[in-house]
Write an enzyme that holds these catalytic residues in place. Structure first.
Site, PDB file in Angstrom:
ATOM      1  N   ILE A 277     -76.315 -60.532  53.409  1.00 47.87           N
ATOM      2  CA  ILE A 277     -77.668 -60.940  53.013  1.00 47.87           C
ATOM      3  C   ILE A 277     -77.680 -61.373  51.554  1.00 47.87           C
ATOM      4  O   ILE A 277     -77.284 -60.607  50.676  1.00 47.87           O
ATOM      5  CB  ILE A 277     -78.667 -59.774  53.179  1.00 47.87           C
TER       6      ILE A 277
ATOM      7  N   LYS B 154     -76.233 -49.168  45.788  1.00 47.12           N
ATOM      8  CA  LYS B 154     -76.832 -50.488  45.980  1.00 47.12           C
ATOM      9  C   LYS B 154     -78.231 -50.546  45.372  1.00 47.12           C
ATOM     10  O   LYS B 154     -78.633 -51.569  44.799  1.00 47.12           O
ATOM     11  CB  LYS B 154     -76.878 -50.824  47.470  1.00 47.12           C
TER      12      LYS B 154
ATOM     13  N   GLY C 252     -74.171 -56.652  52.220  1.00 40.18           N
ATOM     14  CA  GLY C 252     -73.247 -57.473  53.005  1.00 40.18           C
ATOM     15  C   GLY C 252     -73.529 -58.949  52.937  1.00 40.18           C
ATOM     16  O   GLY C 252     -73.483 -59.564  51.870  1.00 40.18           O
TER      17      GLY C 252
ATOM     18  N   GLU D 113     -72.358 -60.737  44.601  1.00 41.21           N
ATOM     19  CA  GLU D 113     -73.338 -60.804  45.690  1.00 41.21           C
ATOM     20  C   GLU D 113     -72.988 -59.862  46.831  1.00 41.21           C
ATOM     21  O   GLU D 113     -73.869 -59.216  47.424  1.00 41.21           O
ATOM     22  CB  GLU D 113     -73.424 -62.241  46.221  1.00 41.21           C
TER      23      GLU D 113
ATOM     24  N   VAL E 117     -62.650 -56.248  54.473  1.00 36.75           N
ATOM     25  CA  VAL E 117     -63.325 -57.355  53.789  1.00 36.75           C
ATOM     26  C   VAL E 117     -62.314 -58.401  53.336  1.00 36.75           C
ATOM     27  O   VAL E 117     -62.535 -59.606  53.484  1.00 36.75           O
ATOM     28  CB  VAL E 117     -64.151 -56.837  52.597  1.00 36.75           C
TER      29      VAL E 117
END
Length: 427
Positions: free
Chosen positions: A137, A206, A135, A130, A16
């Site tokens: 979205i 999540k 990911g 976010e 990332v």
């Protein structure tokens, strides 16, 4: 508005982090027009200074956190290291030093979200996350801002691309779980140790974050019932097709009169439902609100650039707030203290596959046990029958989890019940 340069620091340069670095470089020429200031990446914290990192300006690298913490010109810290420590300590220190923070760390937010958001509020800093869910979205910002006028009653979704890819392969190609996992690993969707994905732990974290934001009440990972996909077999997929359904690993959060219901588990989902068409490594989140009715968010749920997209969106938000001197504008929105419902009291429909003796009276025995435990049968299918053994599939009406557990426990003690092969919830 004053035109200026905003200095930022990046913690971590893995998948990332590398994506964030690339995207910042790619968008450098438009940042001044997008946020009214230049973004300058001034430091990157790494664990190993000697590792070869192609395409990265090595003069930015440091392995000393204090180089970033004590630099008064750095206004935004981007944490993409993952894990609880040292990420938690570094983020808290950064905000206490007046720095704004953007993170993709779902583990940390799911467990210590309140502490982090409270610290941000105390220091009038932005703390944005976010990228911690789904990911690329957008889902946190829509829940906090775009849908803030709604009373949201349900958030349901596929938020783990690895498991969705595995189940898609099993459904489309008839392969076993093990074969599908092997393919997912070869493609880089699954880690060397896939436990967090296939056991539902990643999706559970999540789900906790989404439930907290959607229902404005704190939900932590420990509140989430989690069940993975390791028990799903080719036979289960076969029956799902026969029932005109698919099997998906869903995070399900509902705000009910009795409290918040939140869990992650495989579910039979009718093909007509919008989530049923979400395939491969894609993710989707389905939201129900009293004003908006149903809304669905769909896209790439993981990966270098999709996740970096969410991170950079947060960075731009913070930079704009810095320009207008309004950081800390949207902090913790969990002002309620709703109870978390004991998962045993949650009601679900169930698909149950079992191996039984092929003789008269067995079905009557099963029906009696179910009836004694308040389990209503909606459908019975017998497909495979041999001289001594038969396979039964029973679909129930909605029943409390603990009633079904008690019924299955009693059935397992019956000599005529050879095996309870599968127990899968039905949407």
């Amino acid at each position: 508005m004053e035109q200026k340069k905003i200095k930022i620091a990046l913690l971590g340069l893995g998948t990332v982090g590398t994506g964030v670095y690339k995207l910042i470089q790619r968008r450098a020429d438009v940042m001044e027009h997008t946020i009214g200031a230049q973004l300058e990446l001034s430091r990157i914290l790494v664990h190993n200074m000697n590792k070869t990192r192609e395409g990265v300006d090595t003069s930015l690298l440091t392995d000393n956190w204090k180089d970033i913490l004590q630099d008064g010109e750095i206004q935004i810290v981007i944490e993409v290291m993952g894990g609880i420590e040292p990420a938690r300590t570094m983020i808290l220190e950064a905000m206490n030093a007046g720095k704004n923070v953007v993170t993709a760390n779902k583990d940390l937010v799911a467990e210590y979200g309140k502490e982090l958001l409270d610290t941000a509020e105390e220091n009038q800093c932005d703390f944005l996350f976010e990228a911690a869910v789904a990911g690329g979205i957008p889902i946190i910002r829509p829940l906090k801002q775009c849908l803030a006028g709604n009373d949201i009653s349900a958030v349901i979704g596929m938020v783990n691309g690895t498991t969705n890819y595995i189940l898609t392969k099993m459904f489309d190609e008839g392969v076993s779980f093990e074969e599908a996992l092997k393919k997912a690993t070869e493609l880089g969707y699954a880690e060397a140790d896939p436990t967090a994905d296939v056991e539902g732990l990643d999706a559970g974290r999540k789900a906790a974050i989404m439930a907290s934001v959607a229902f404005r009440s704190r939900v932590v990972f420990g509140d989430v019932y989690t069940e993975g996909i390791t028990g799903i077999t080719a036979e289960d997929i076969h029956y799902a097709k026969e029932f005109d359904s698919v099997i998906k690993l869903l995070g399900v959060a509902r705000n009910t009169e009795g409290g918040i219901e939140v869990g992650v588990y495989p579910m039979l989902l009718n093909k007509e439902h919008p989530l049923a068409s979400v395939r491969d490594s894609f993710n989707a989140v389905f939201v129900h609100g009293d004003a908006v009715d149903d809304a669905m968010f769909y896209g790439r749920g993981a990966g270098e650039l999709p996740t970096a997209s969410a991170v950079l969106g947060d960075i731009i938000d913070v930079a704009r707030n810095l320009q207008y001197h309004c950081t800390g504008r949207i902090s913790c929105t969990c002002y309620k203290a709703l109870p978390i419902k004991n998962f045993d009291d949650v009601k679900n429909k169930f698909f149950i596959r079992m191996q039984v003796e092929n003789q008269p009276g067995v079905l009557a025995c099963i029906a009696t046990v179910f009836g004694d435990h308040k389990v209503s049968i909606a459908r019975v299918v017998q497909k495979r029958a041999h001289e001594k053994e038969a396979e039964l599939v029973i679909v129930t009406e909605k029943v409390k989890e603990y009633h079904l557990k008690d019924a299955l426990r009693e059935l397992k003690e019956k000599d005529s019940i050879k095996e309870i092969s599968s127990v899968i919830r039905e949407y």
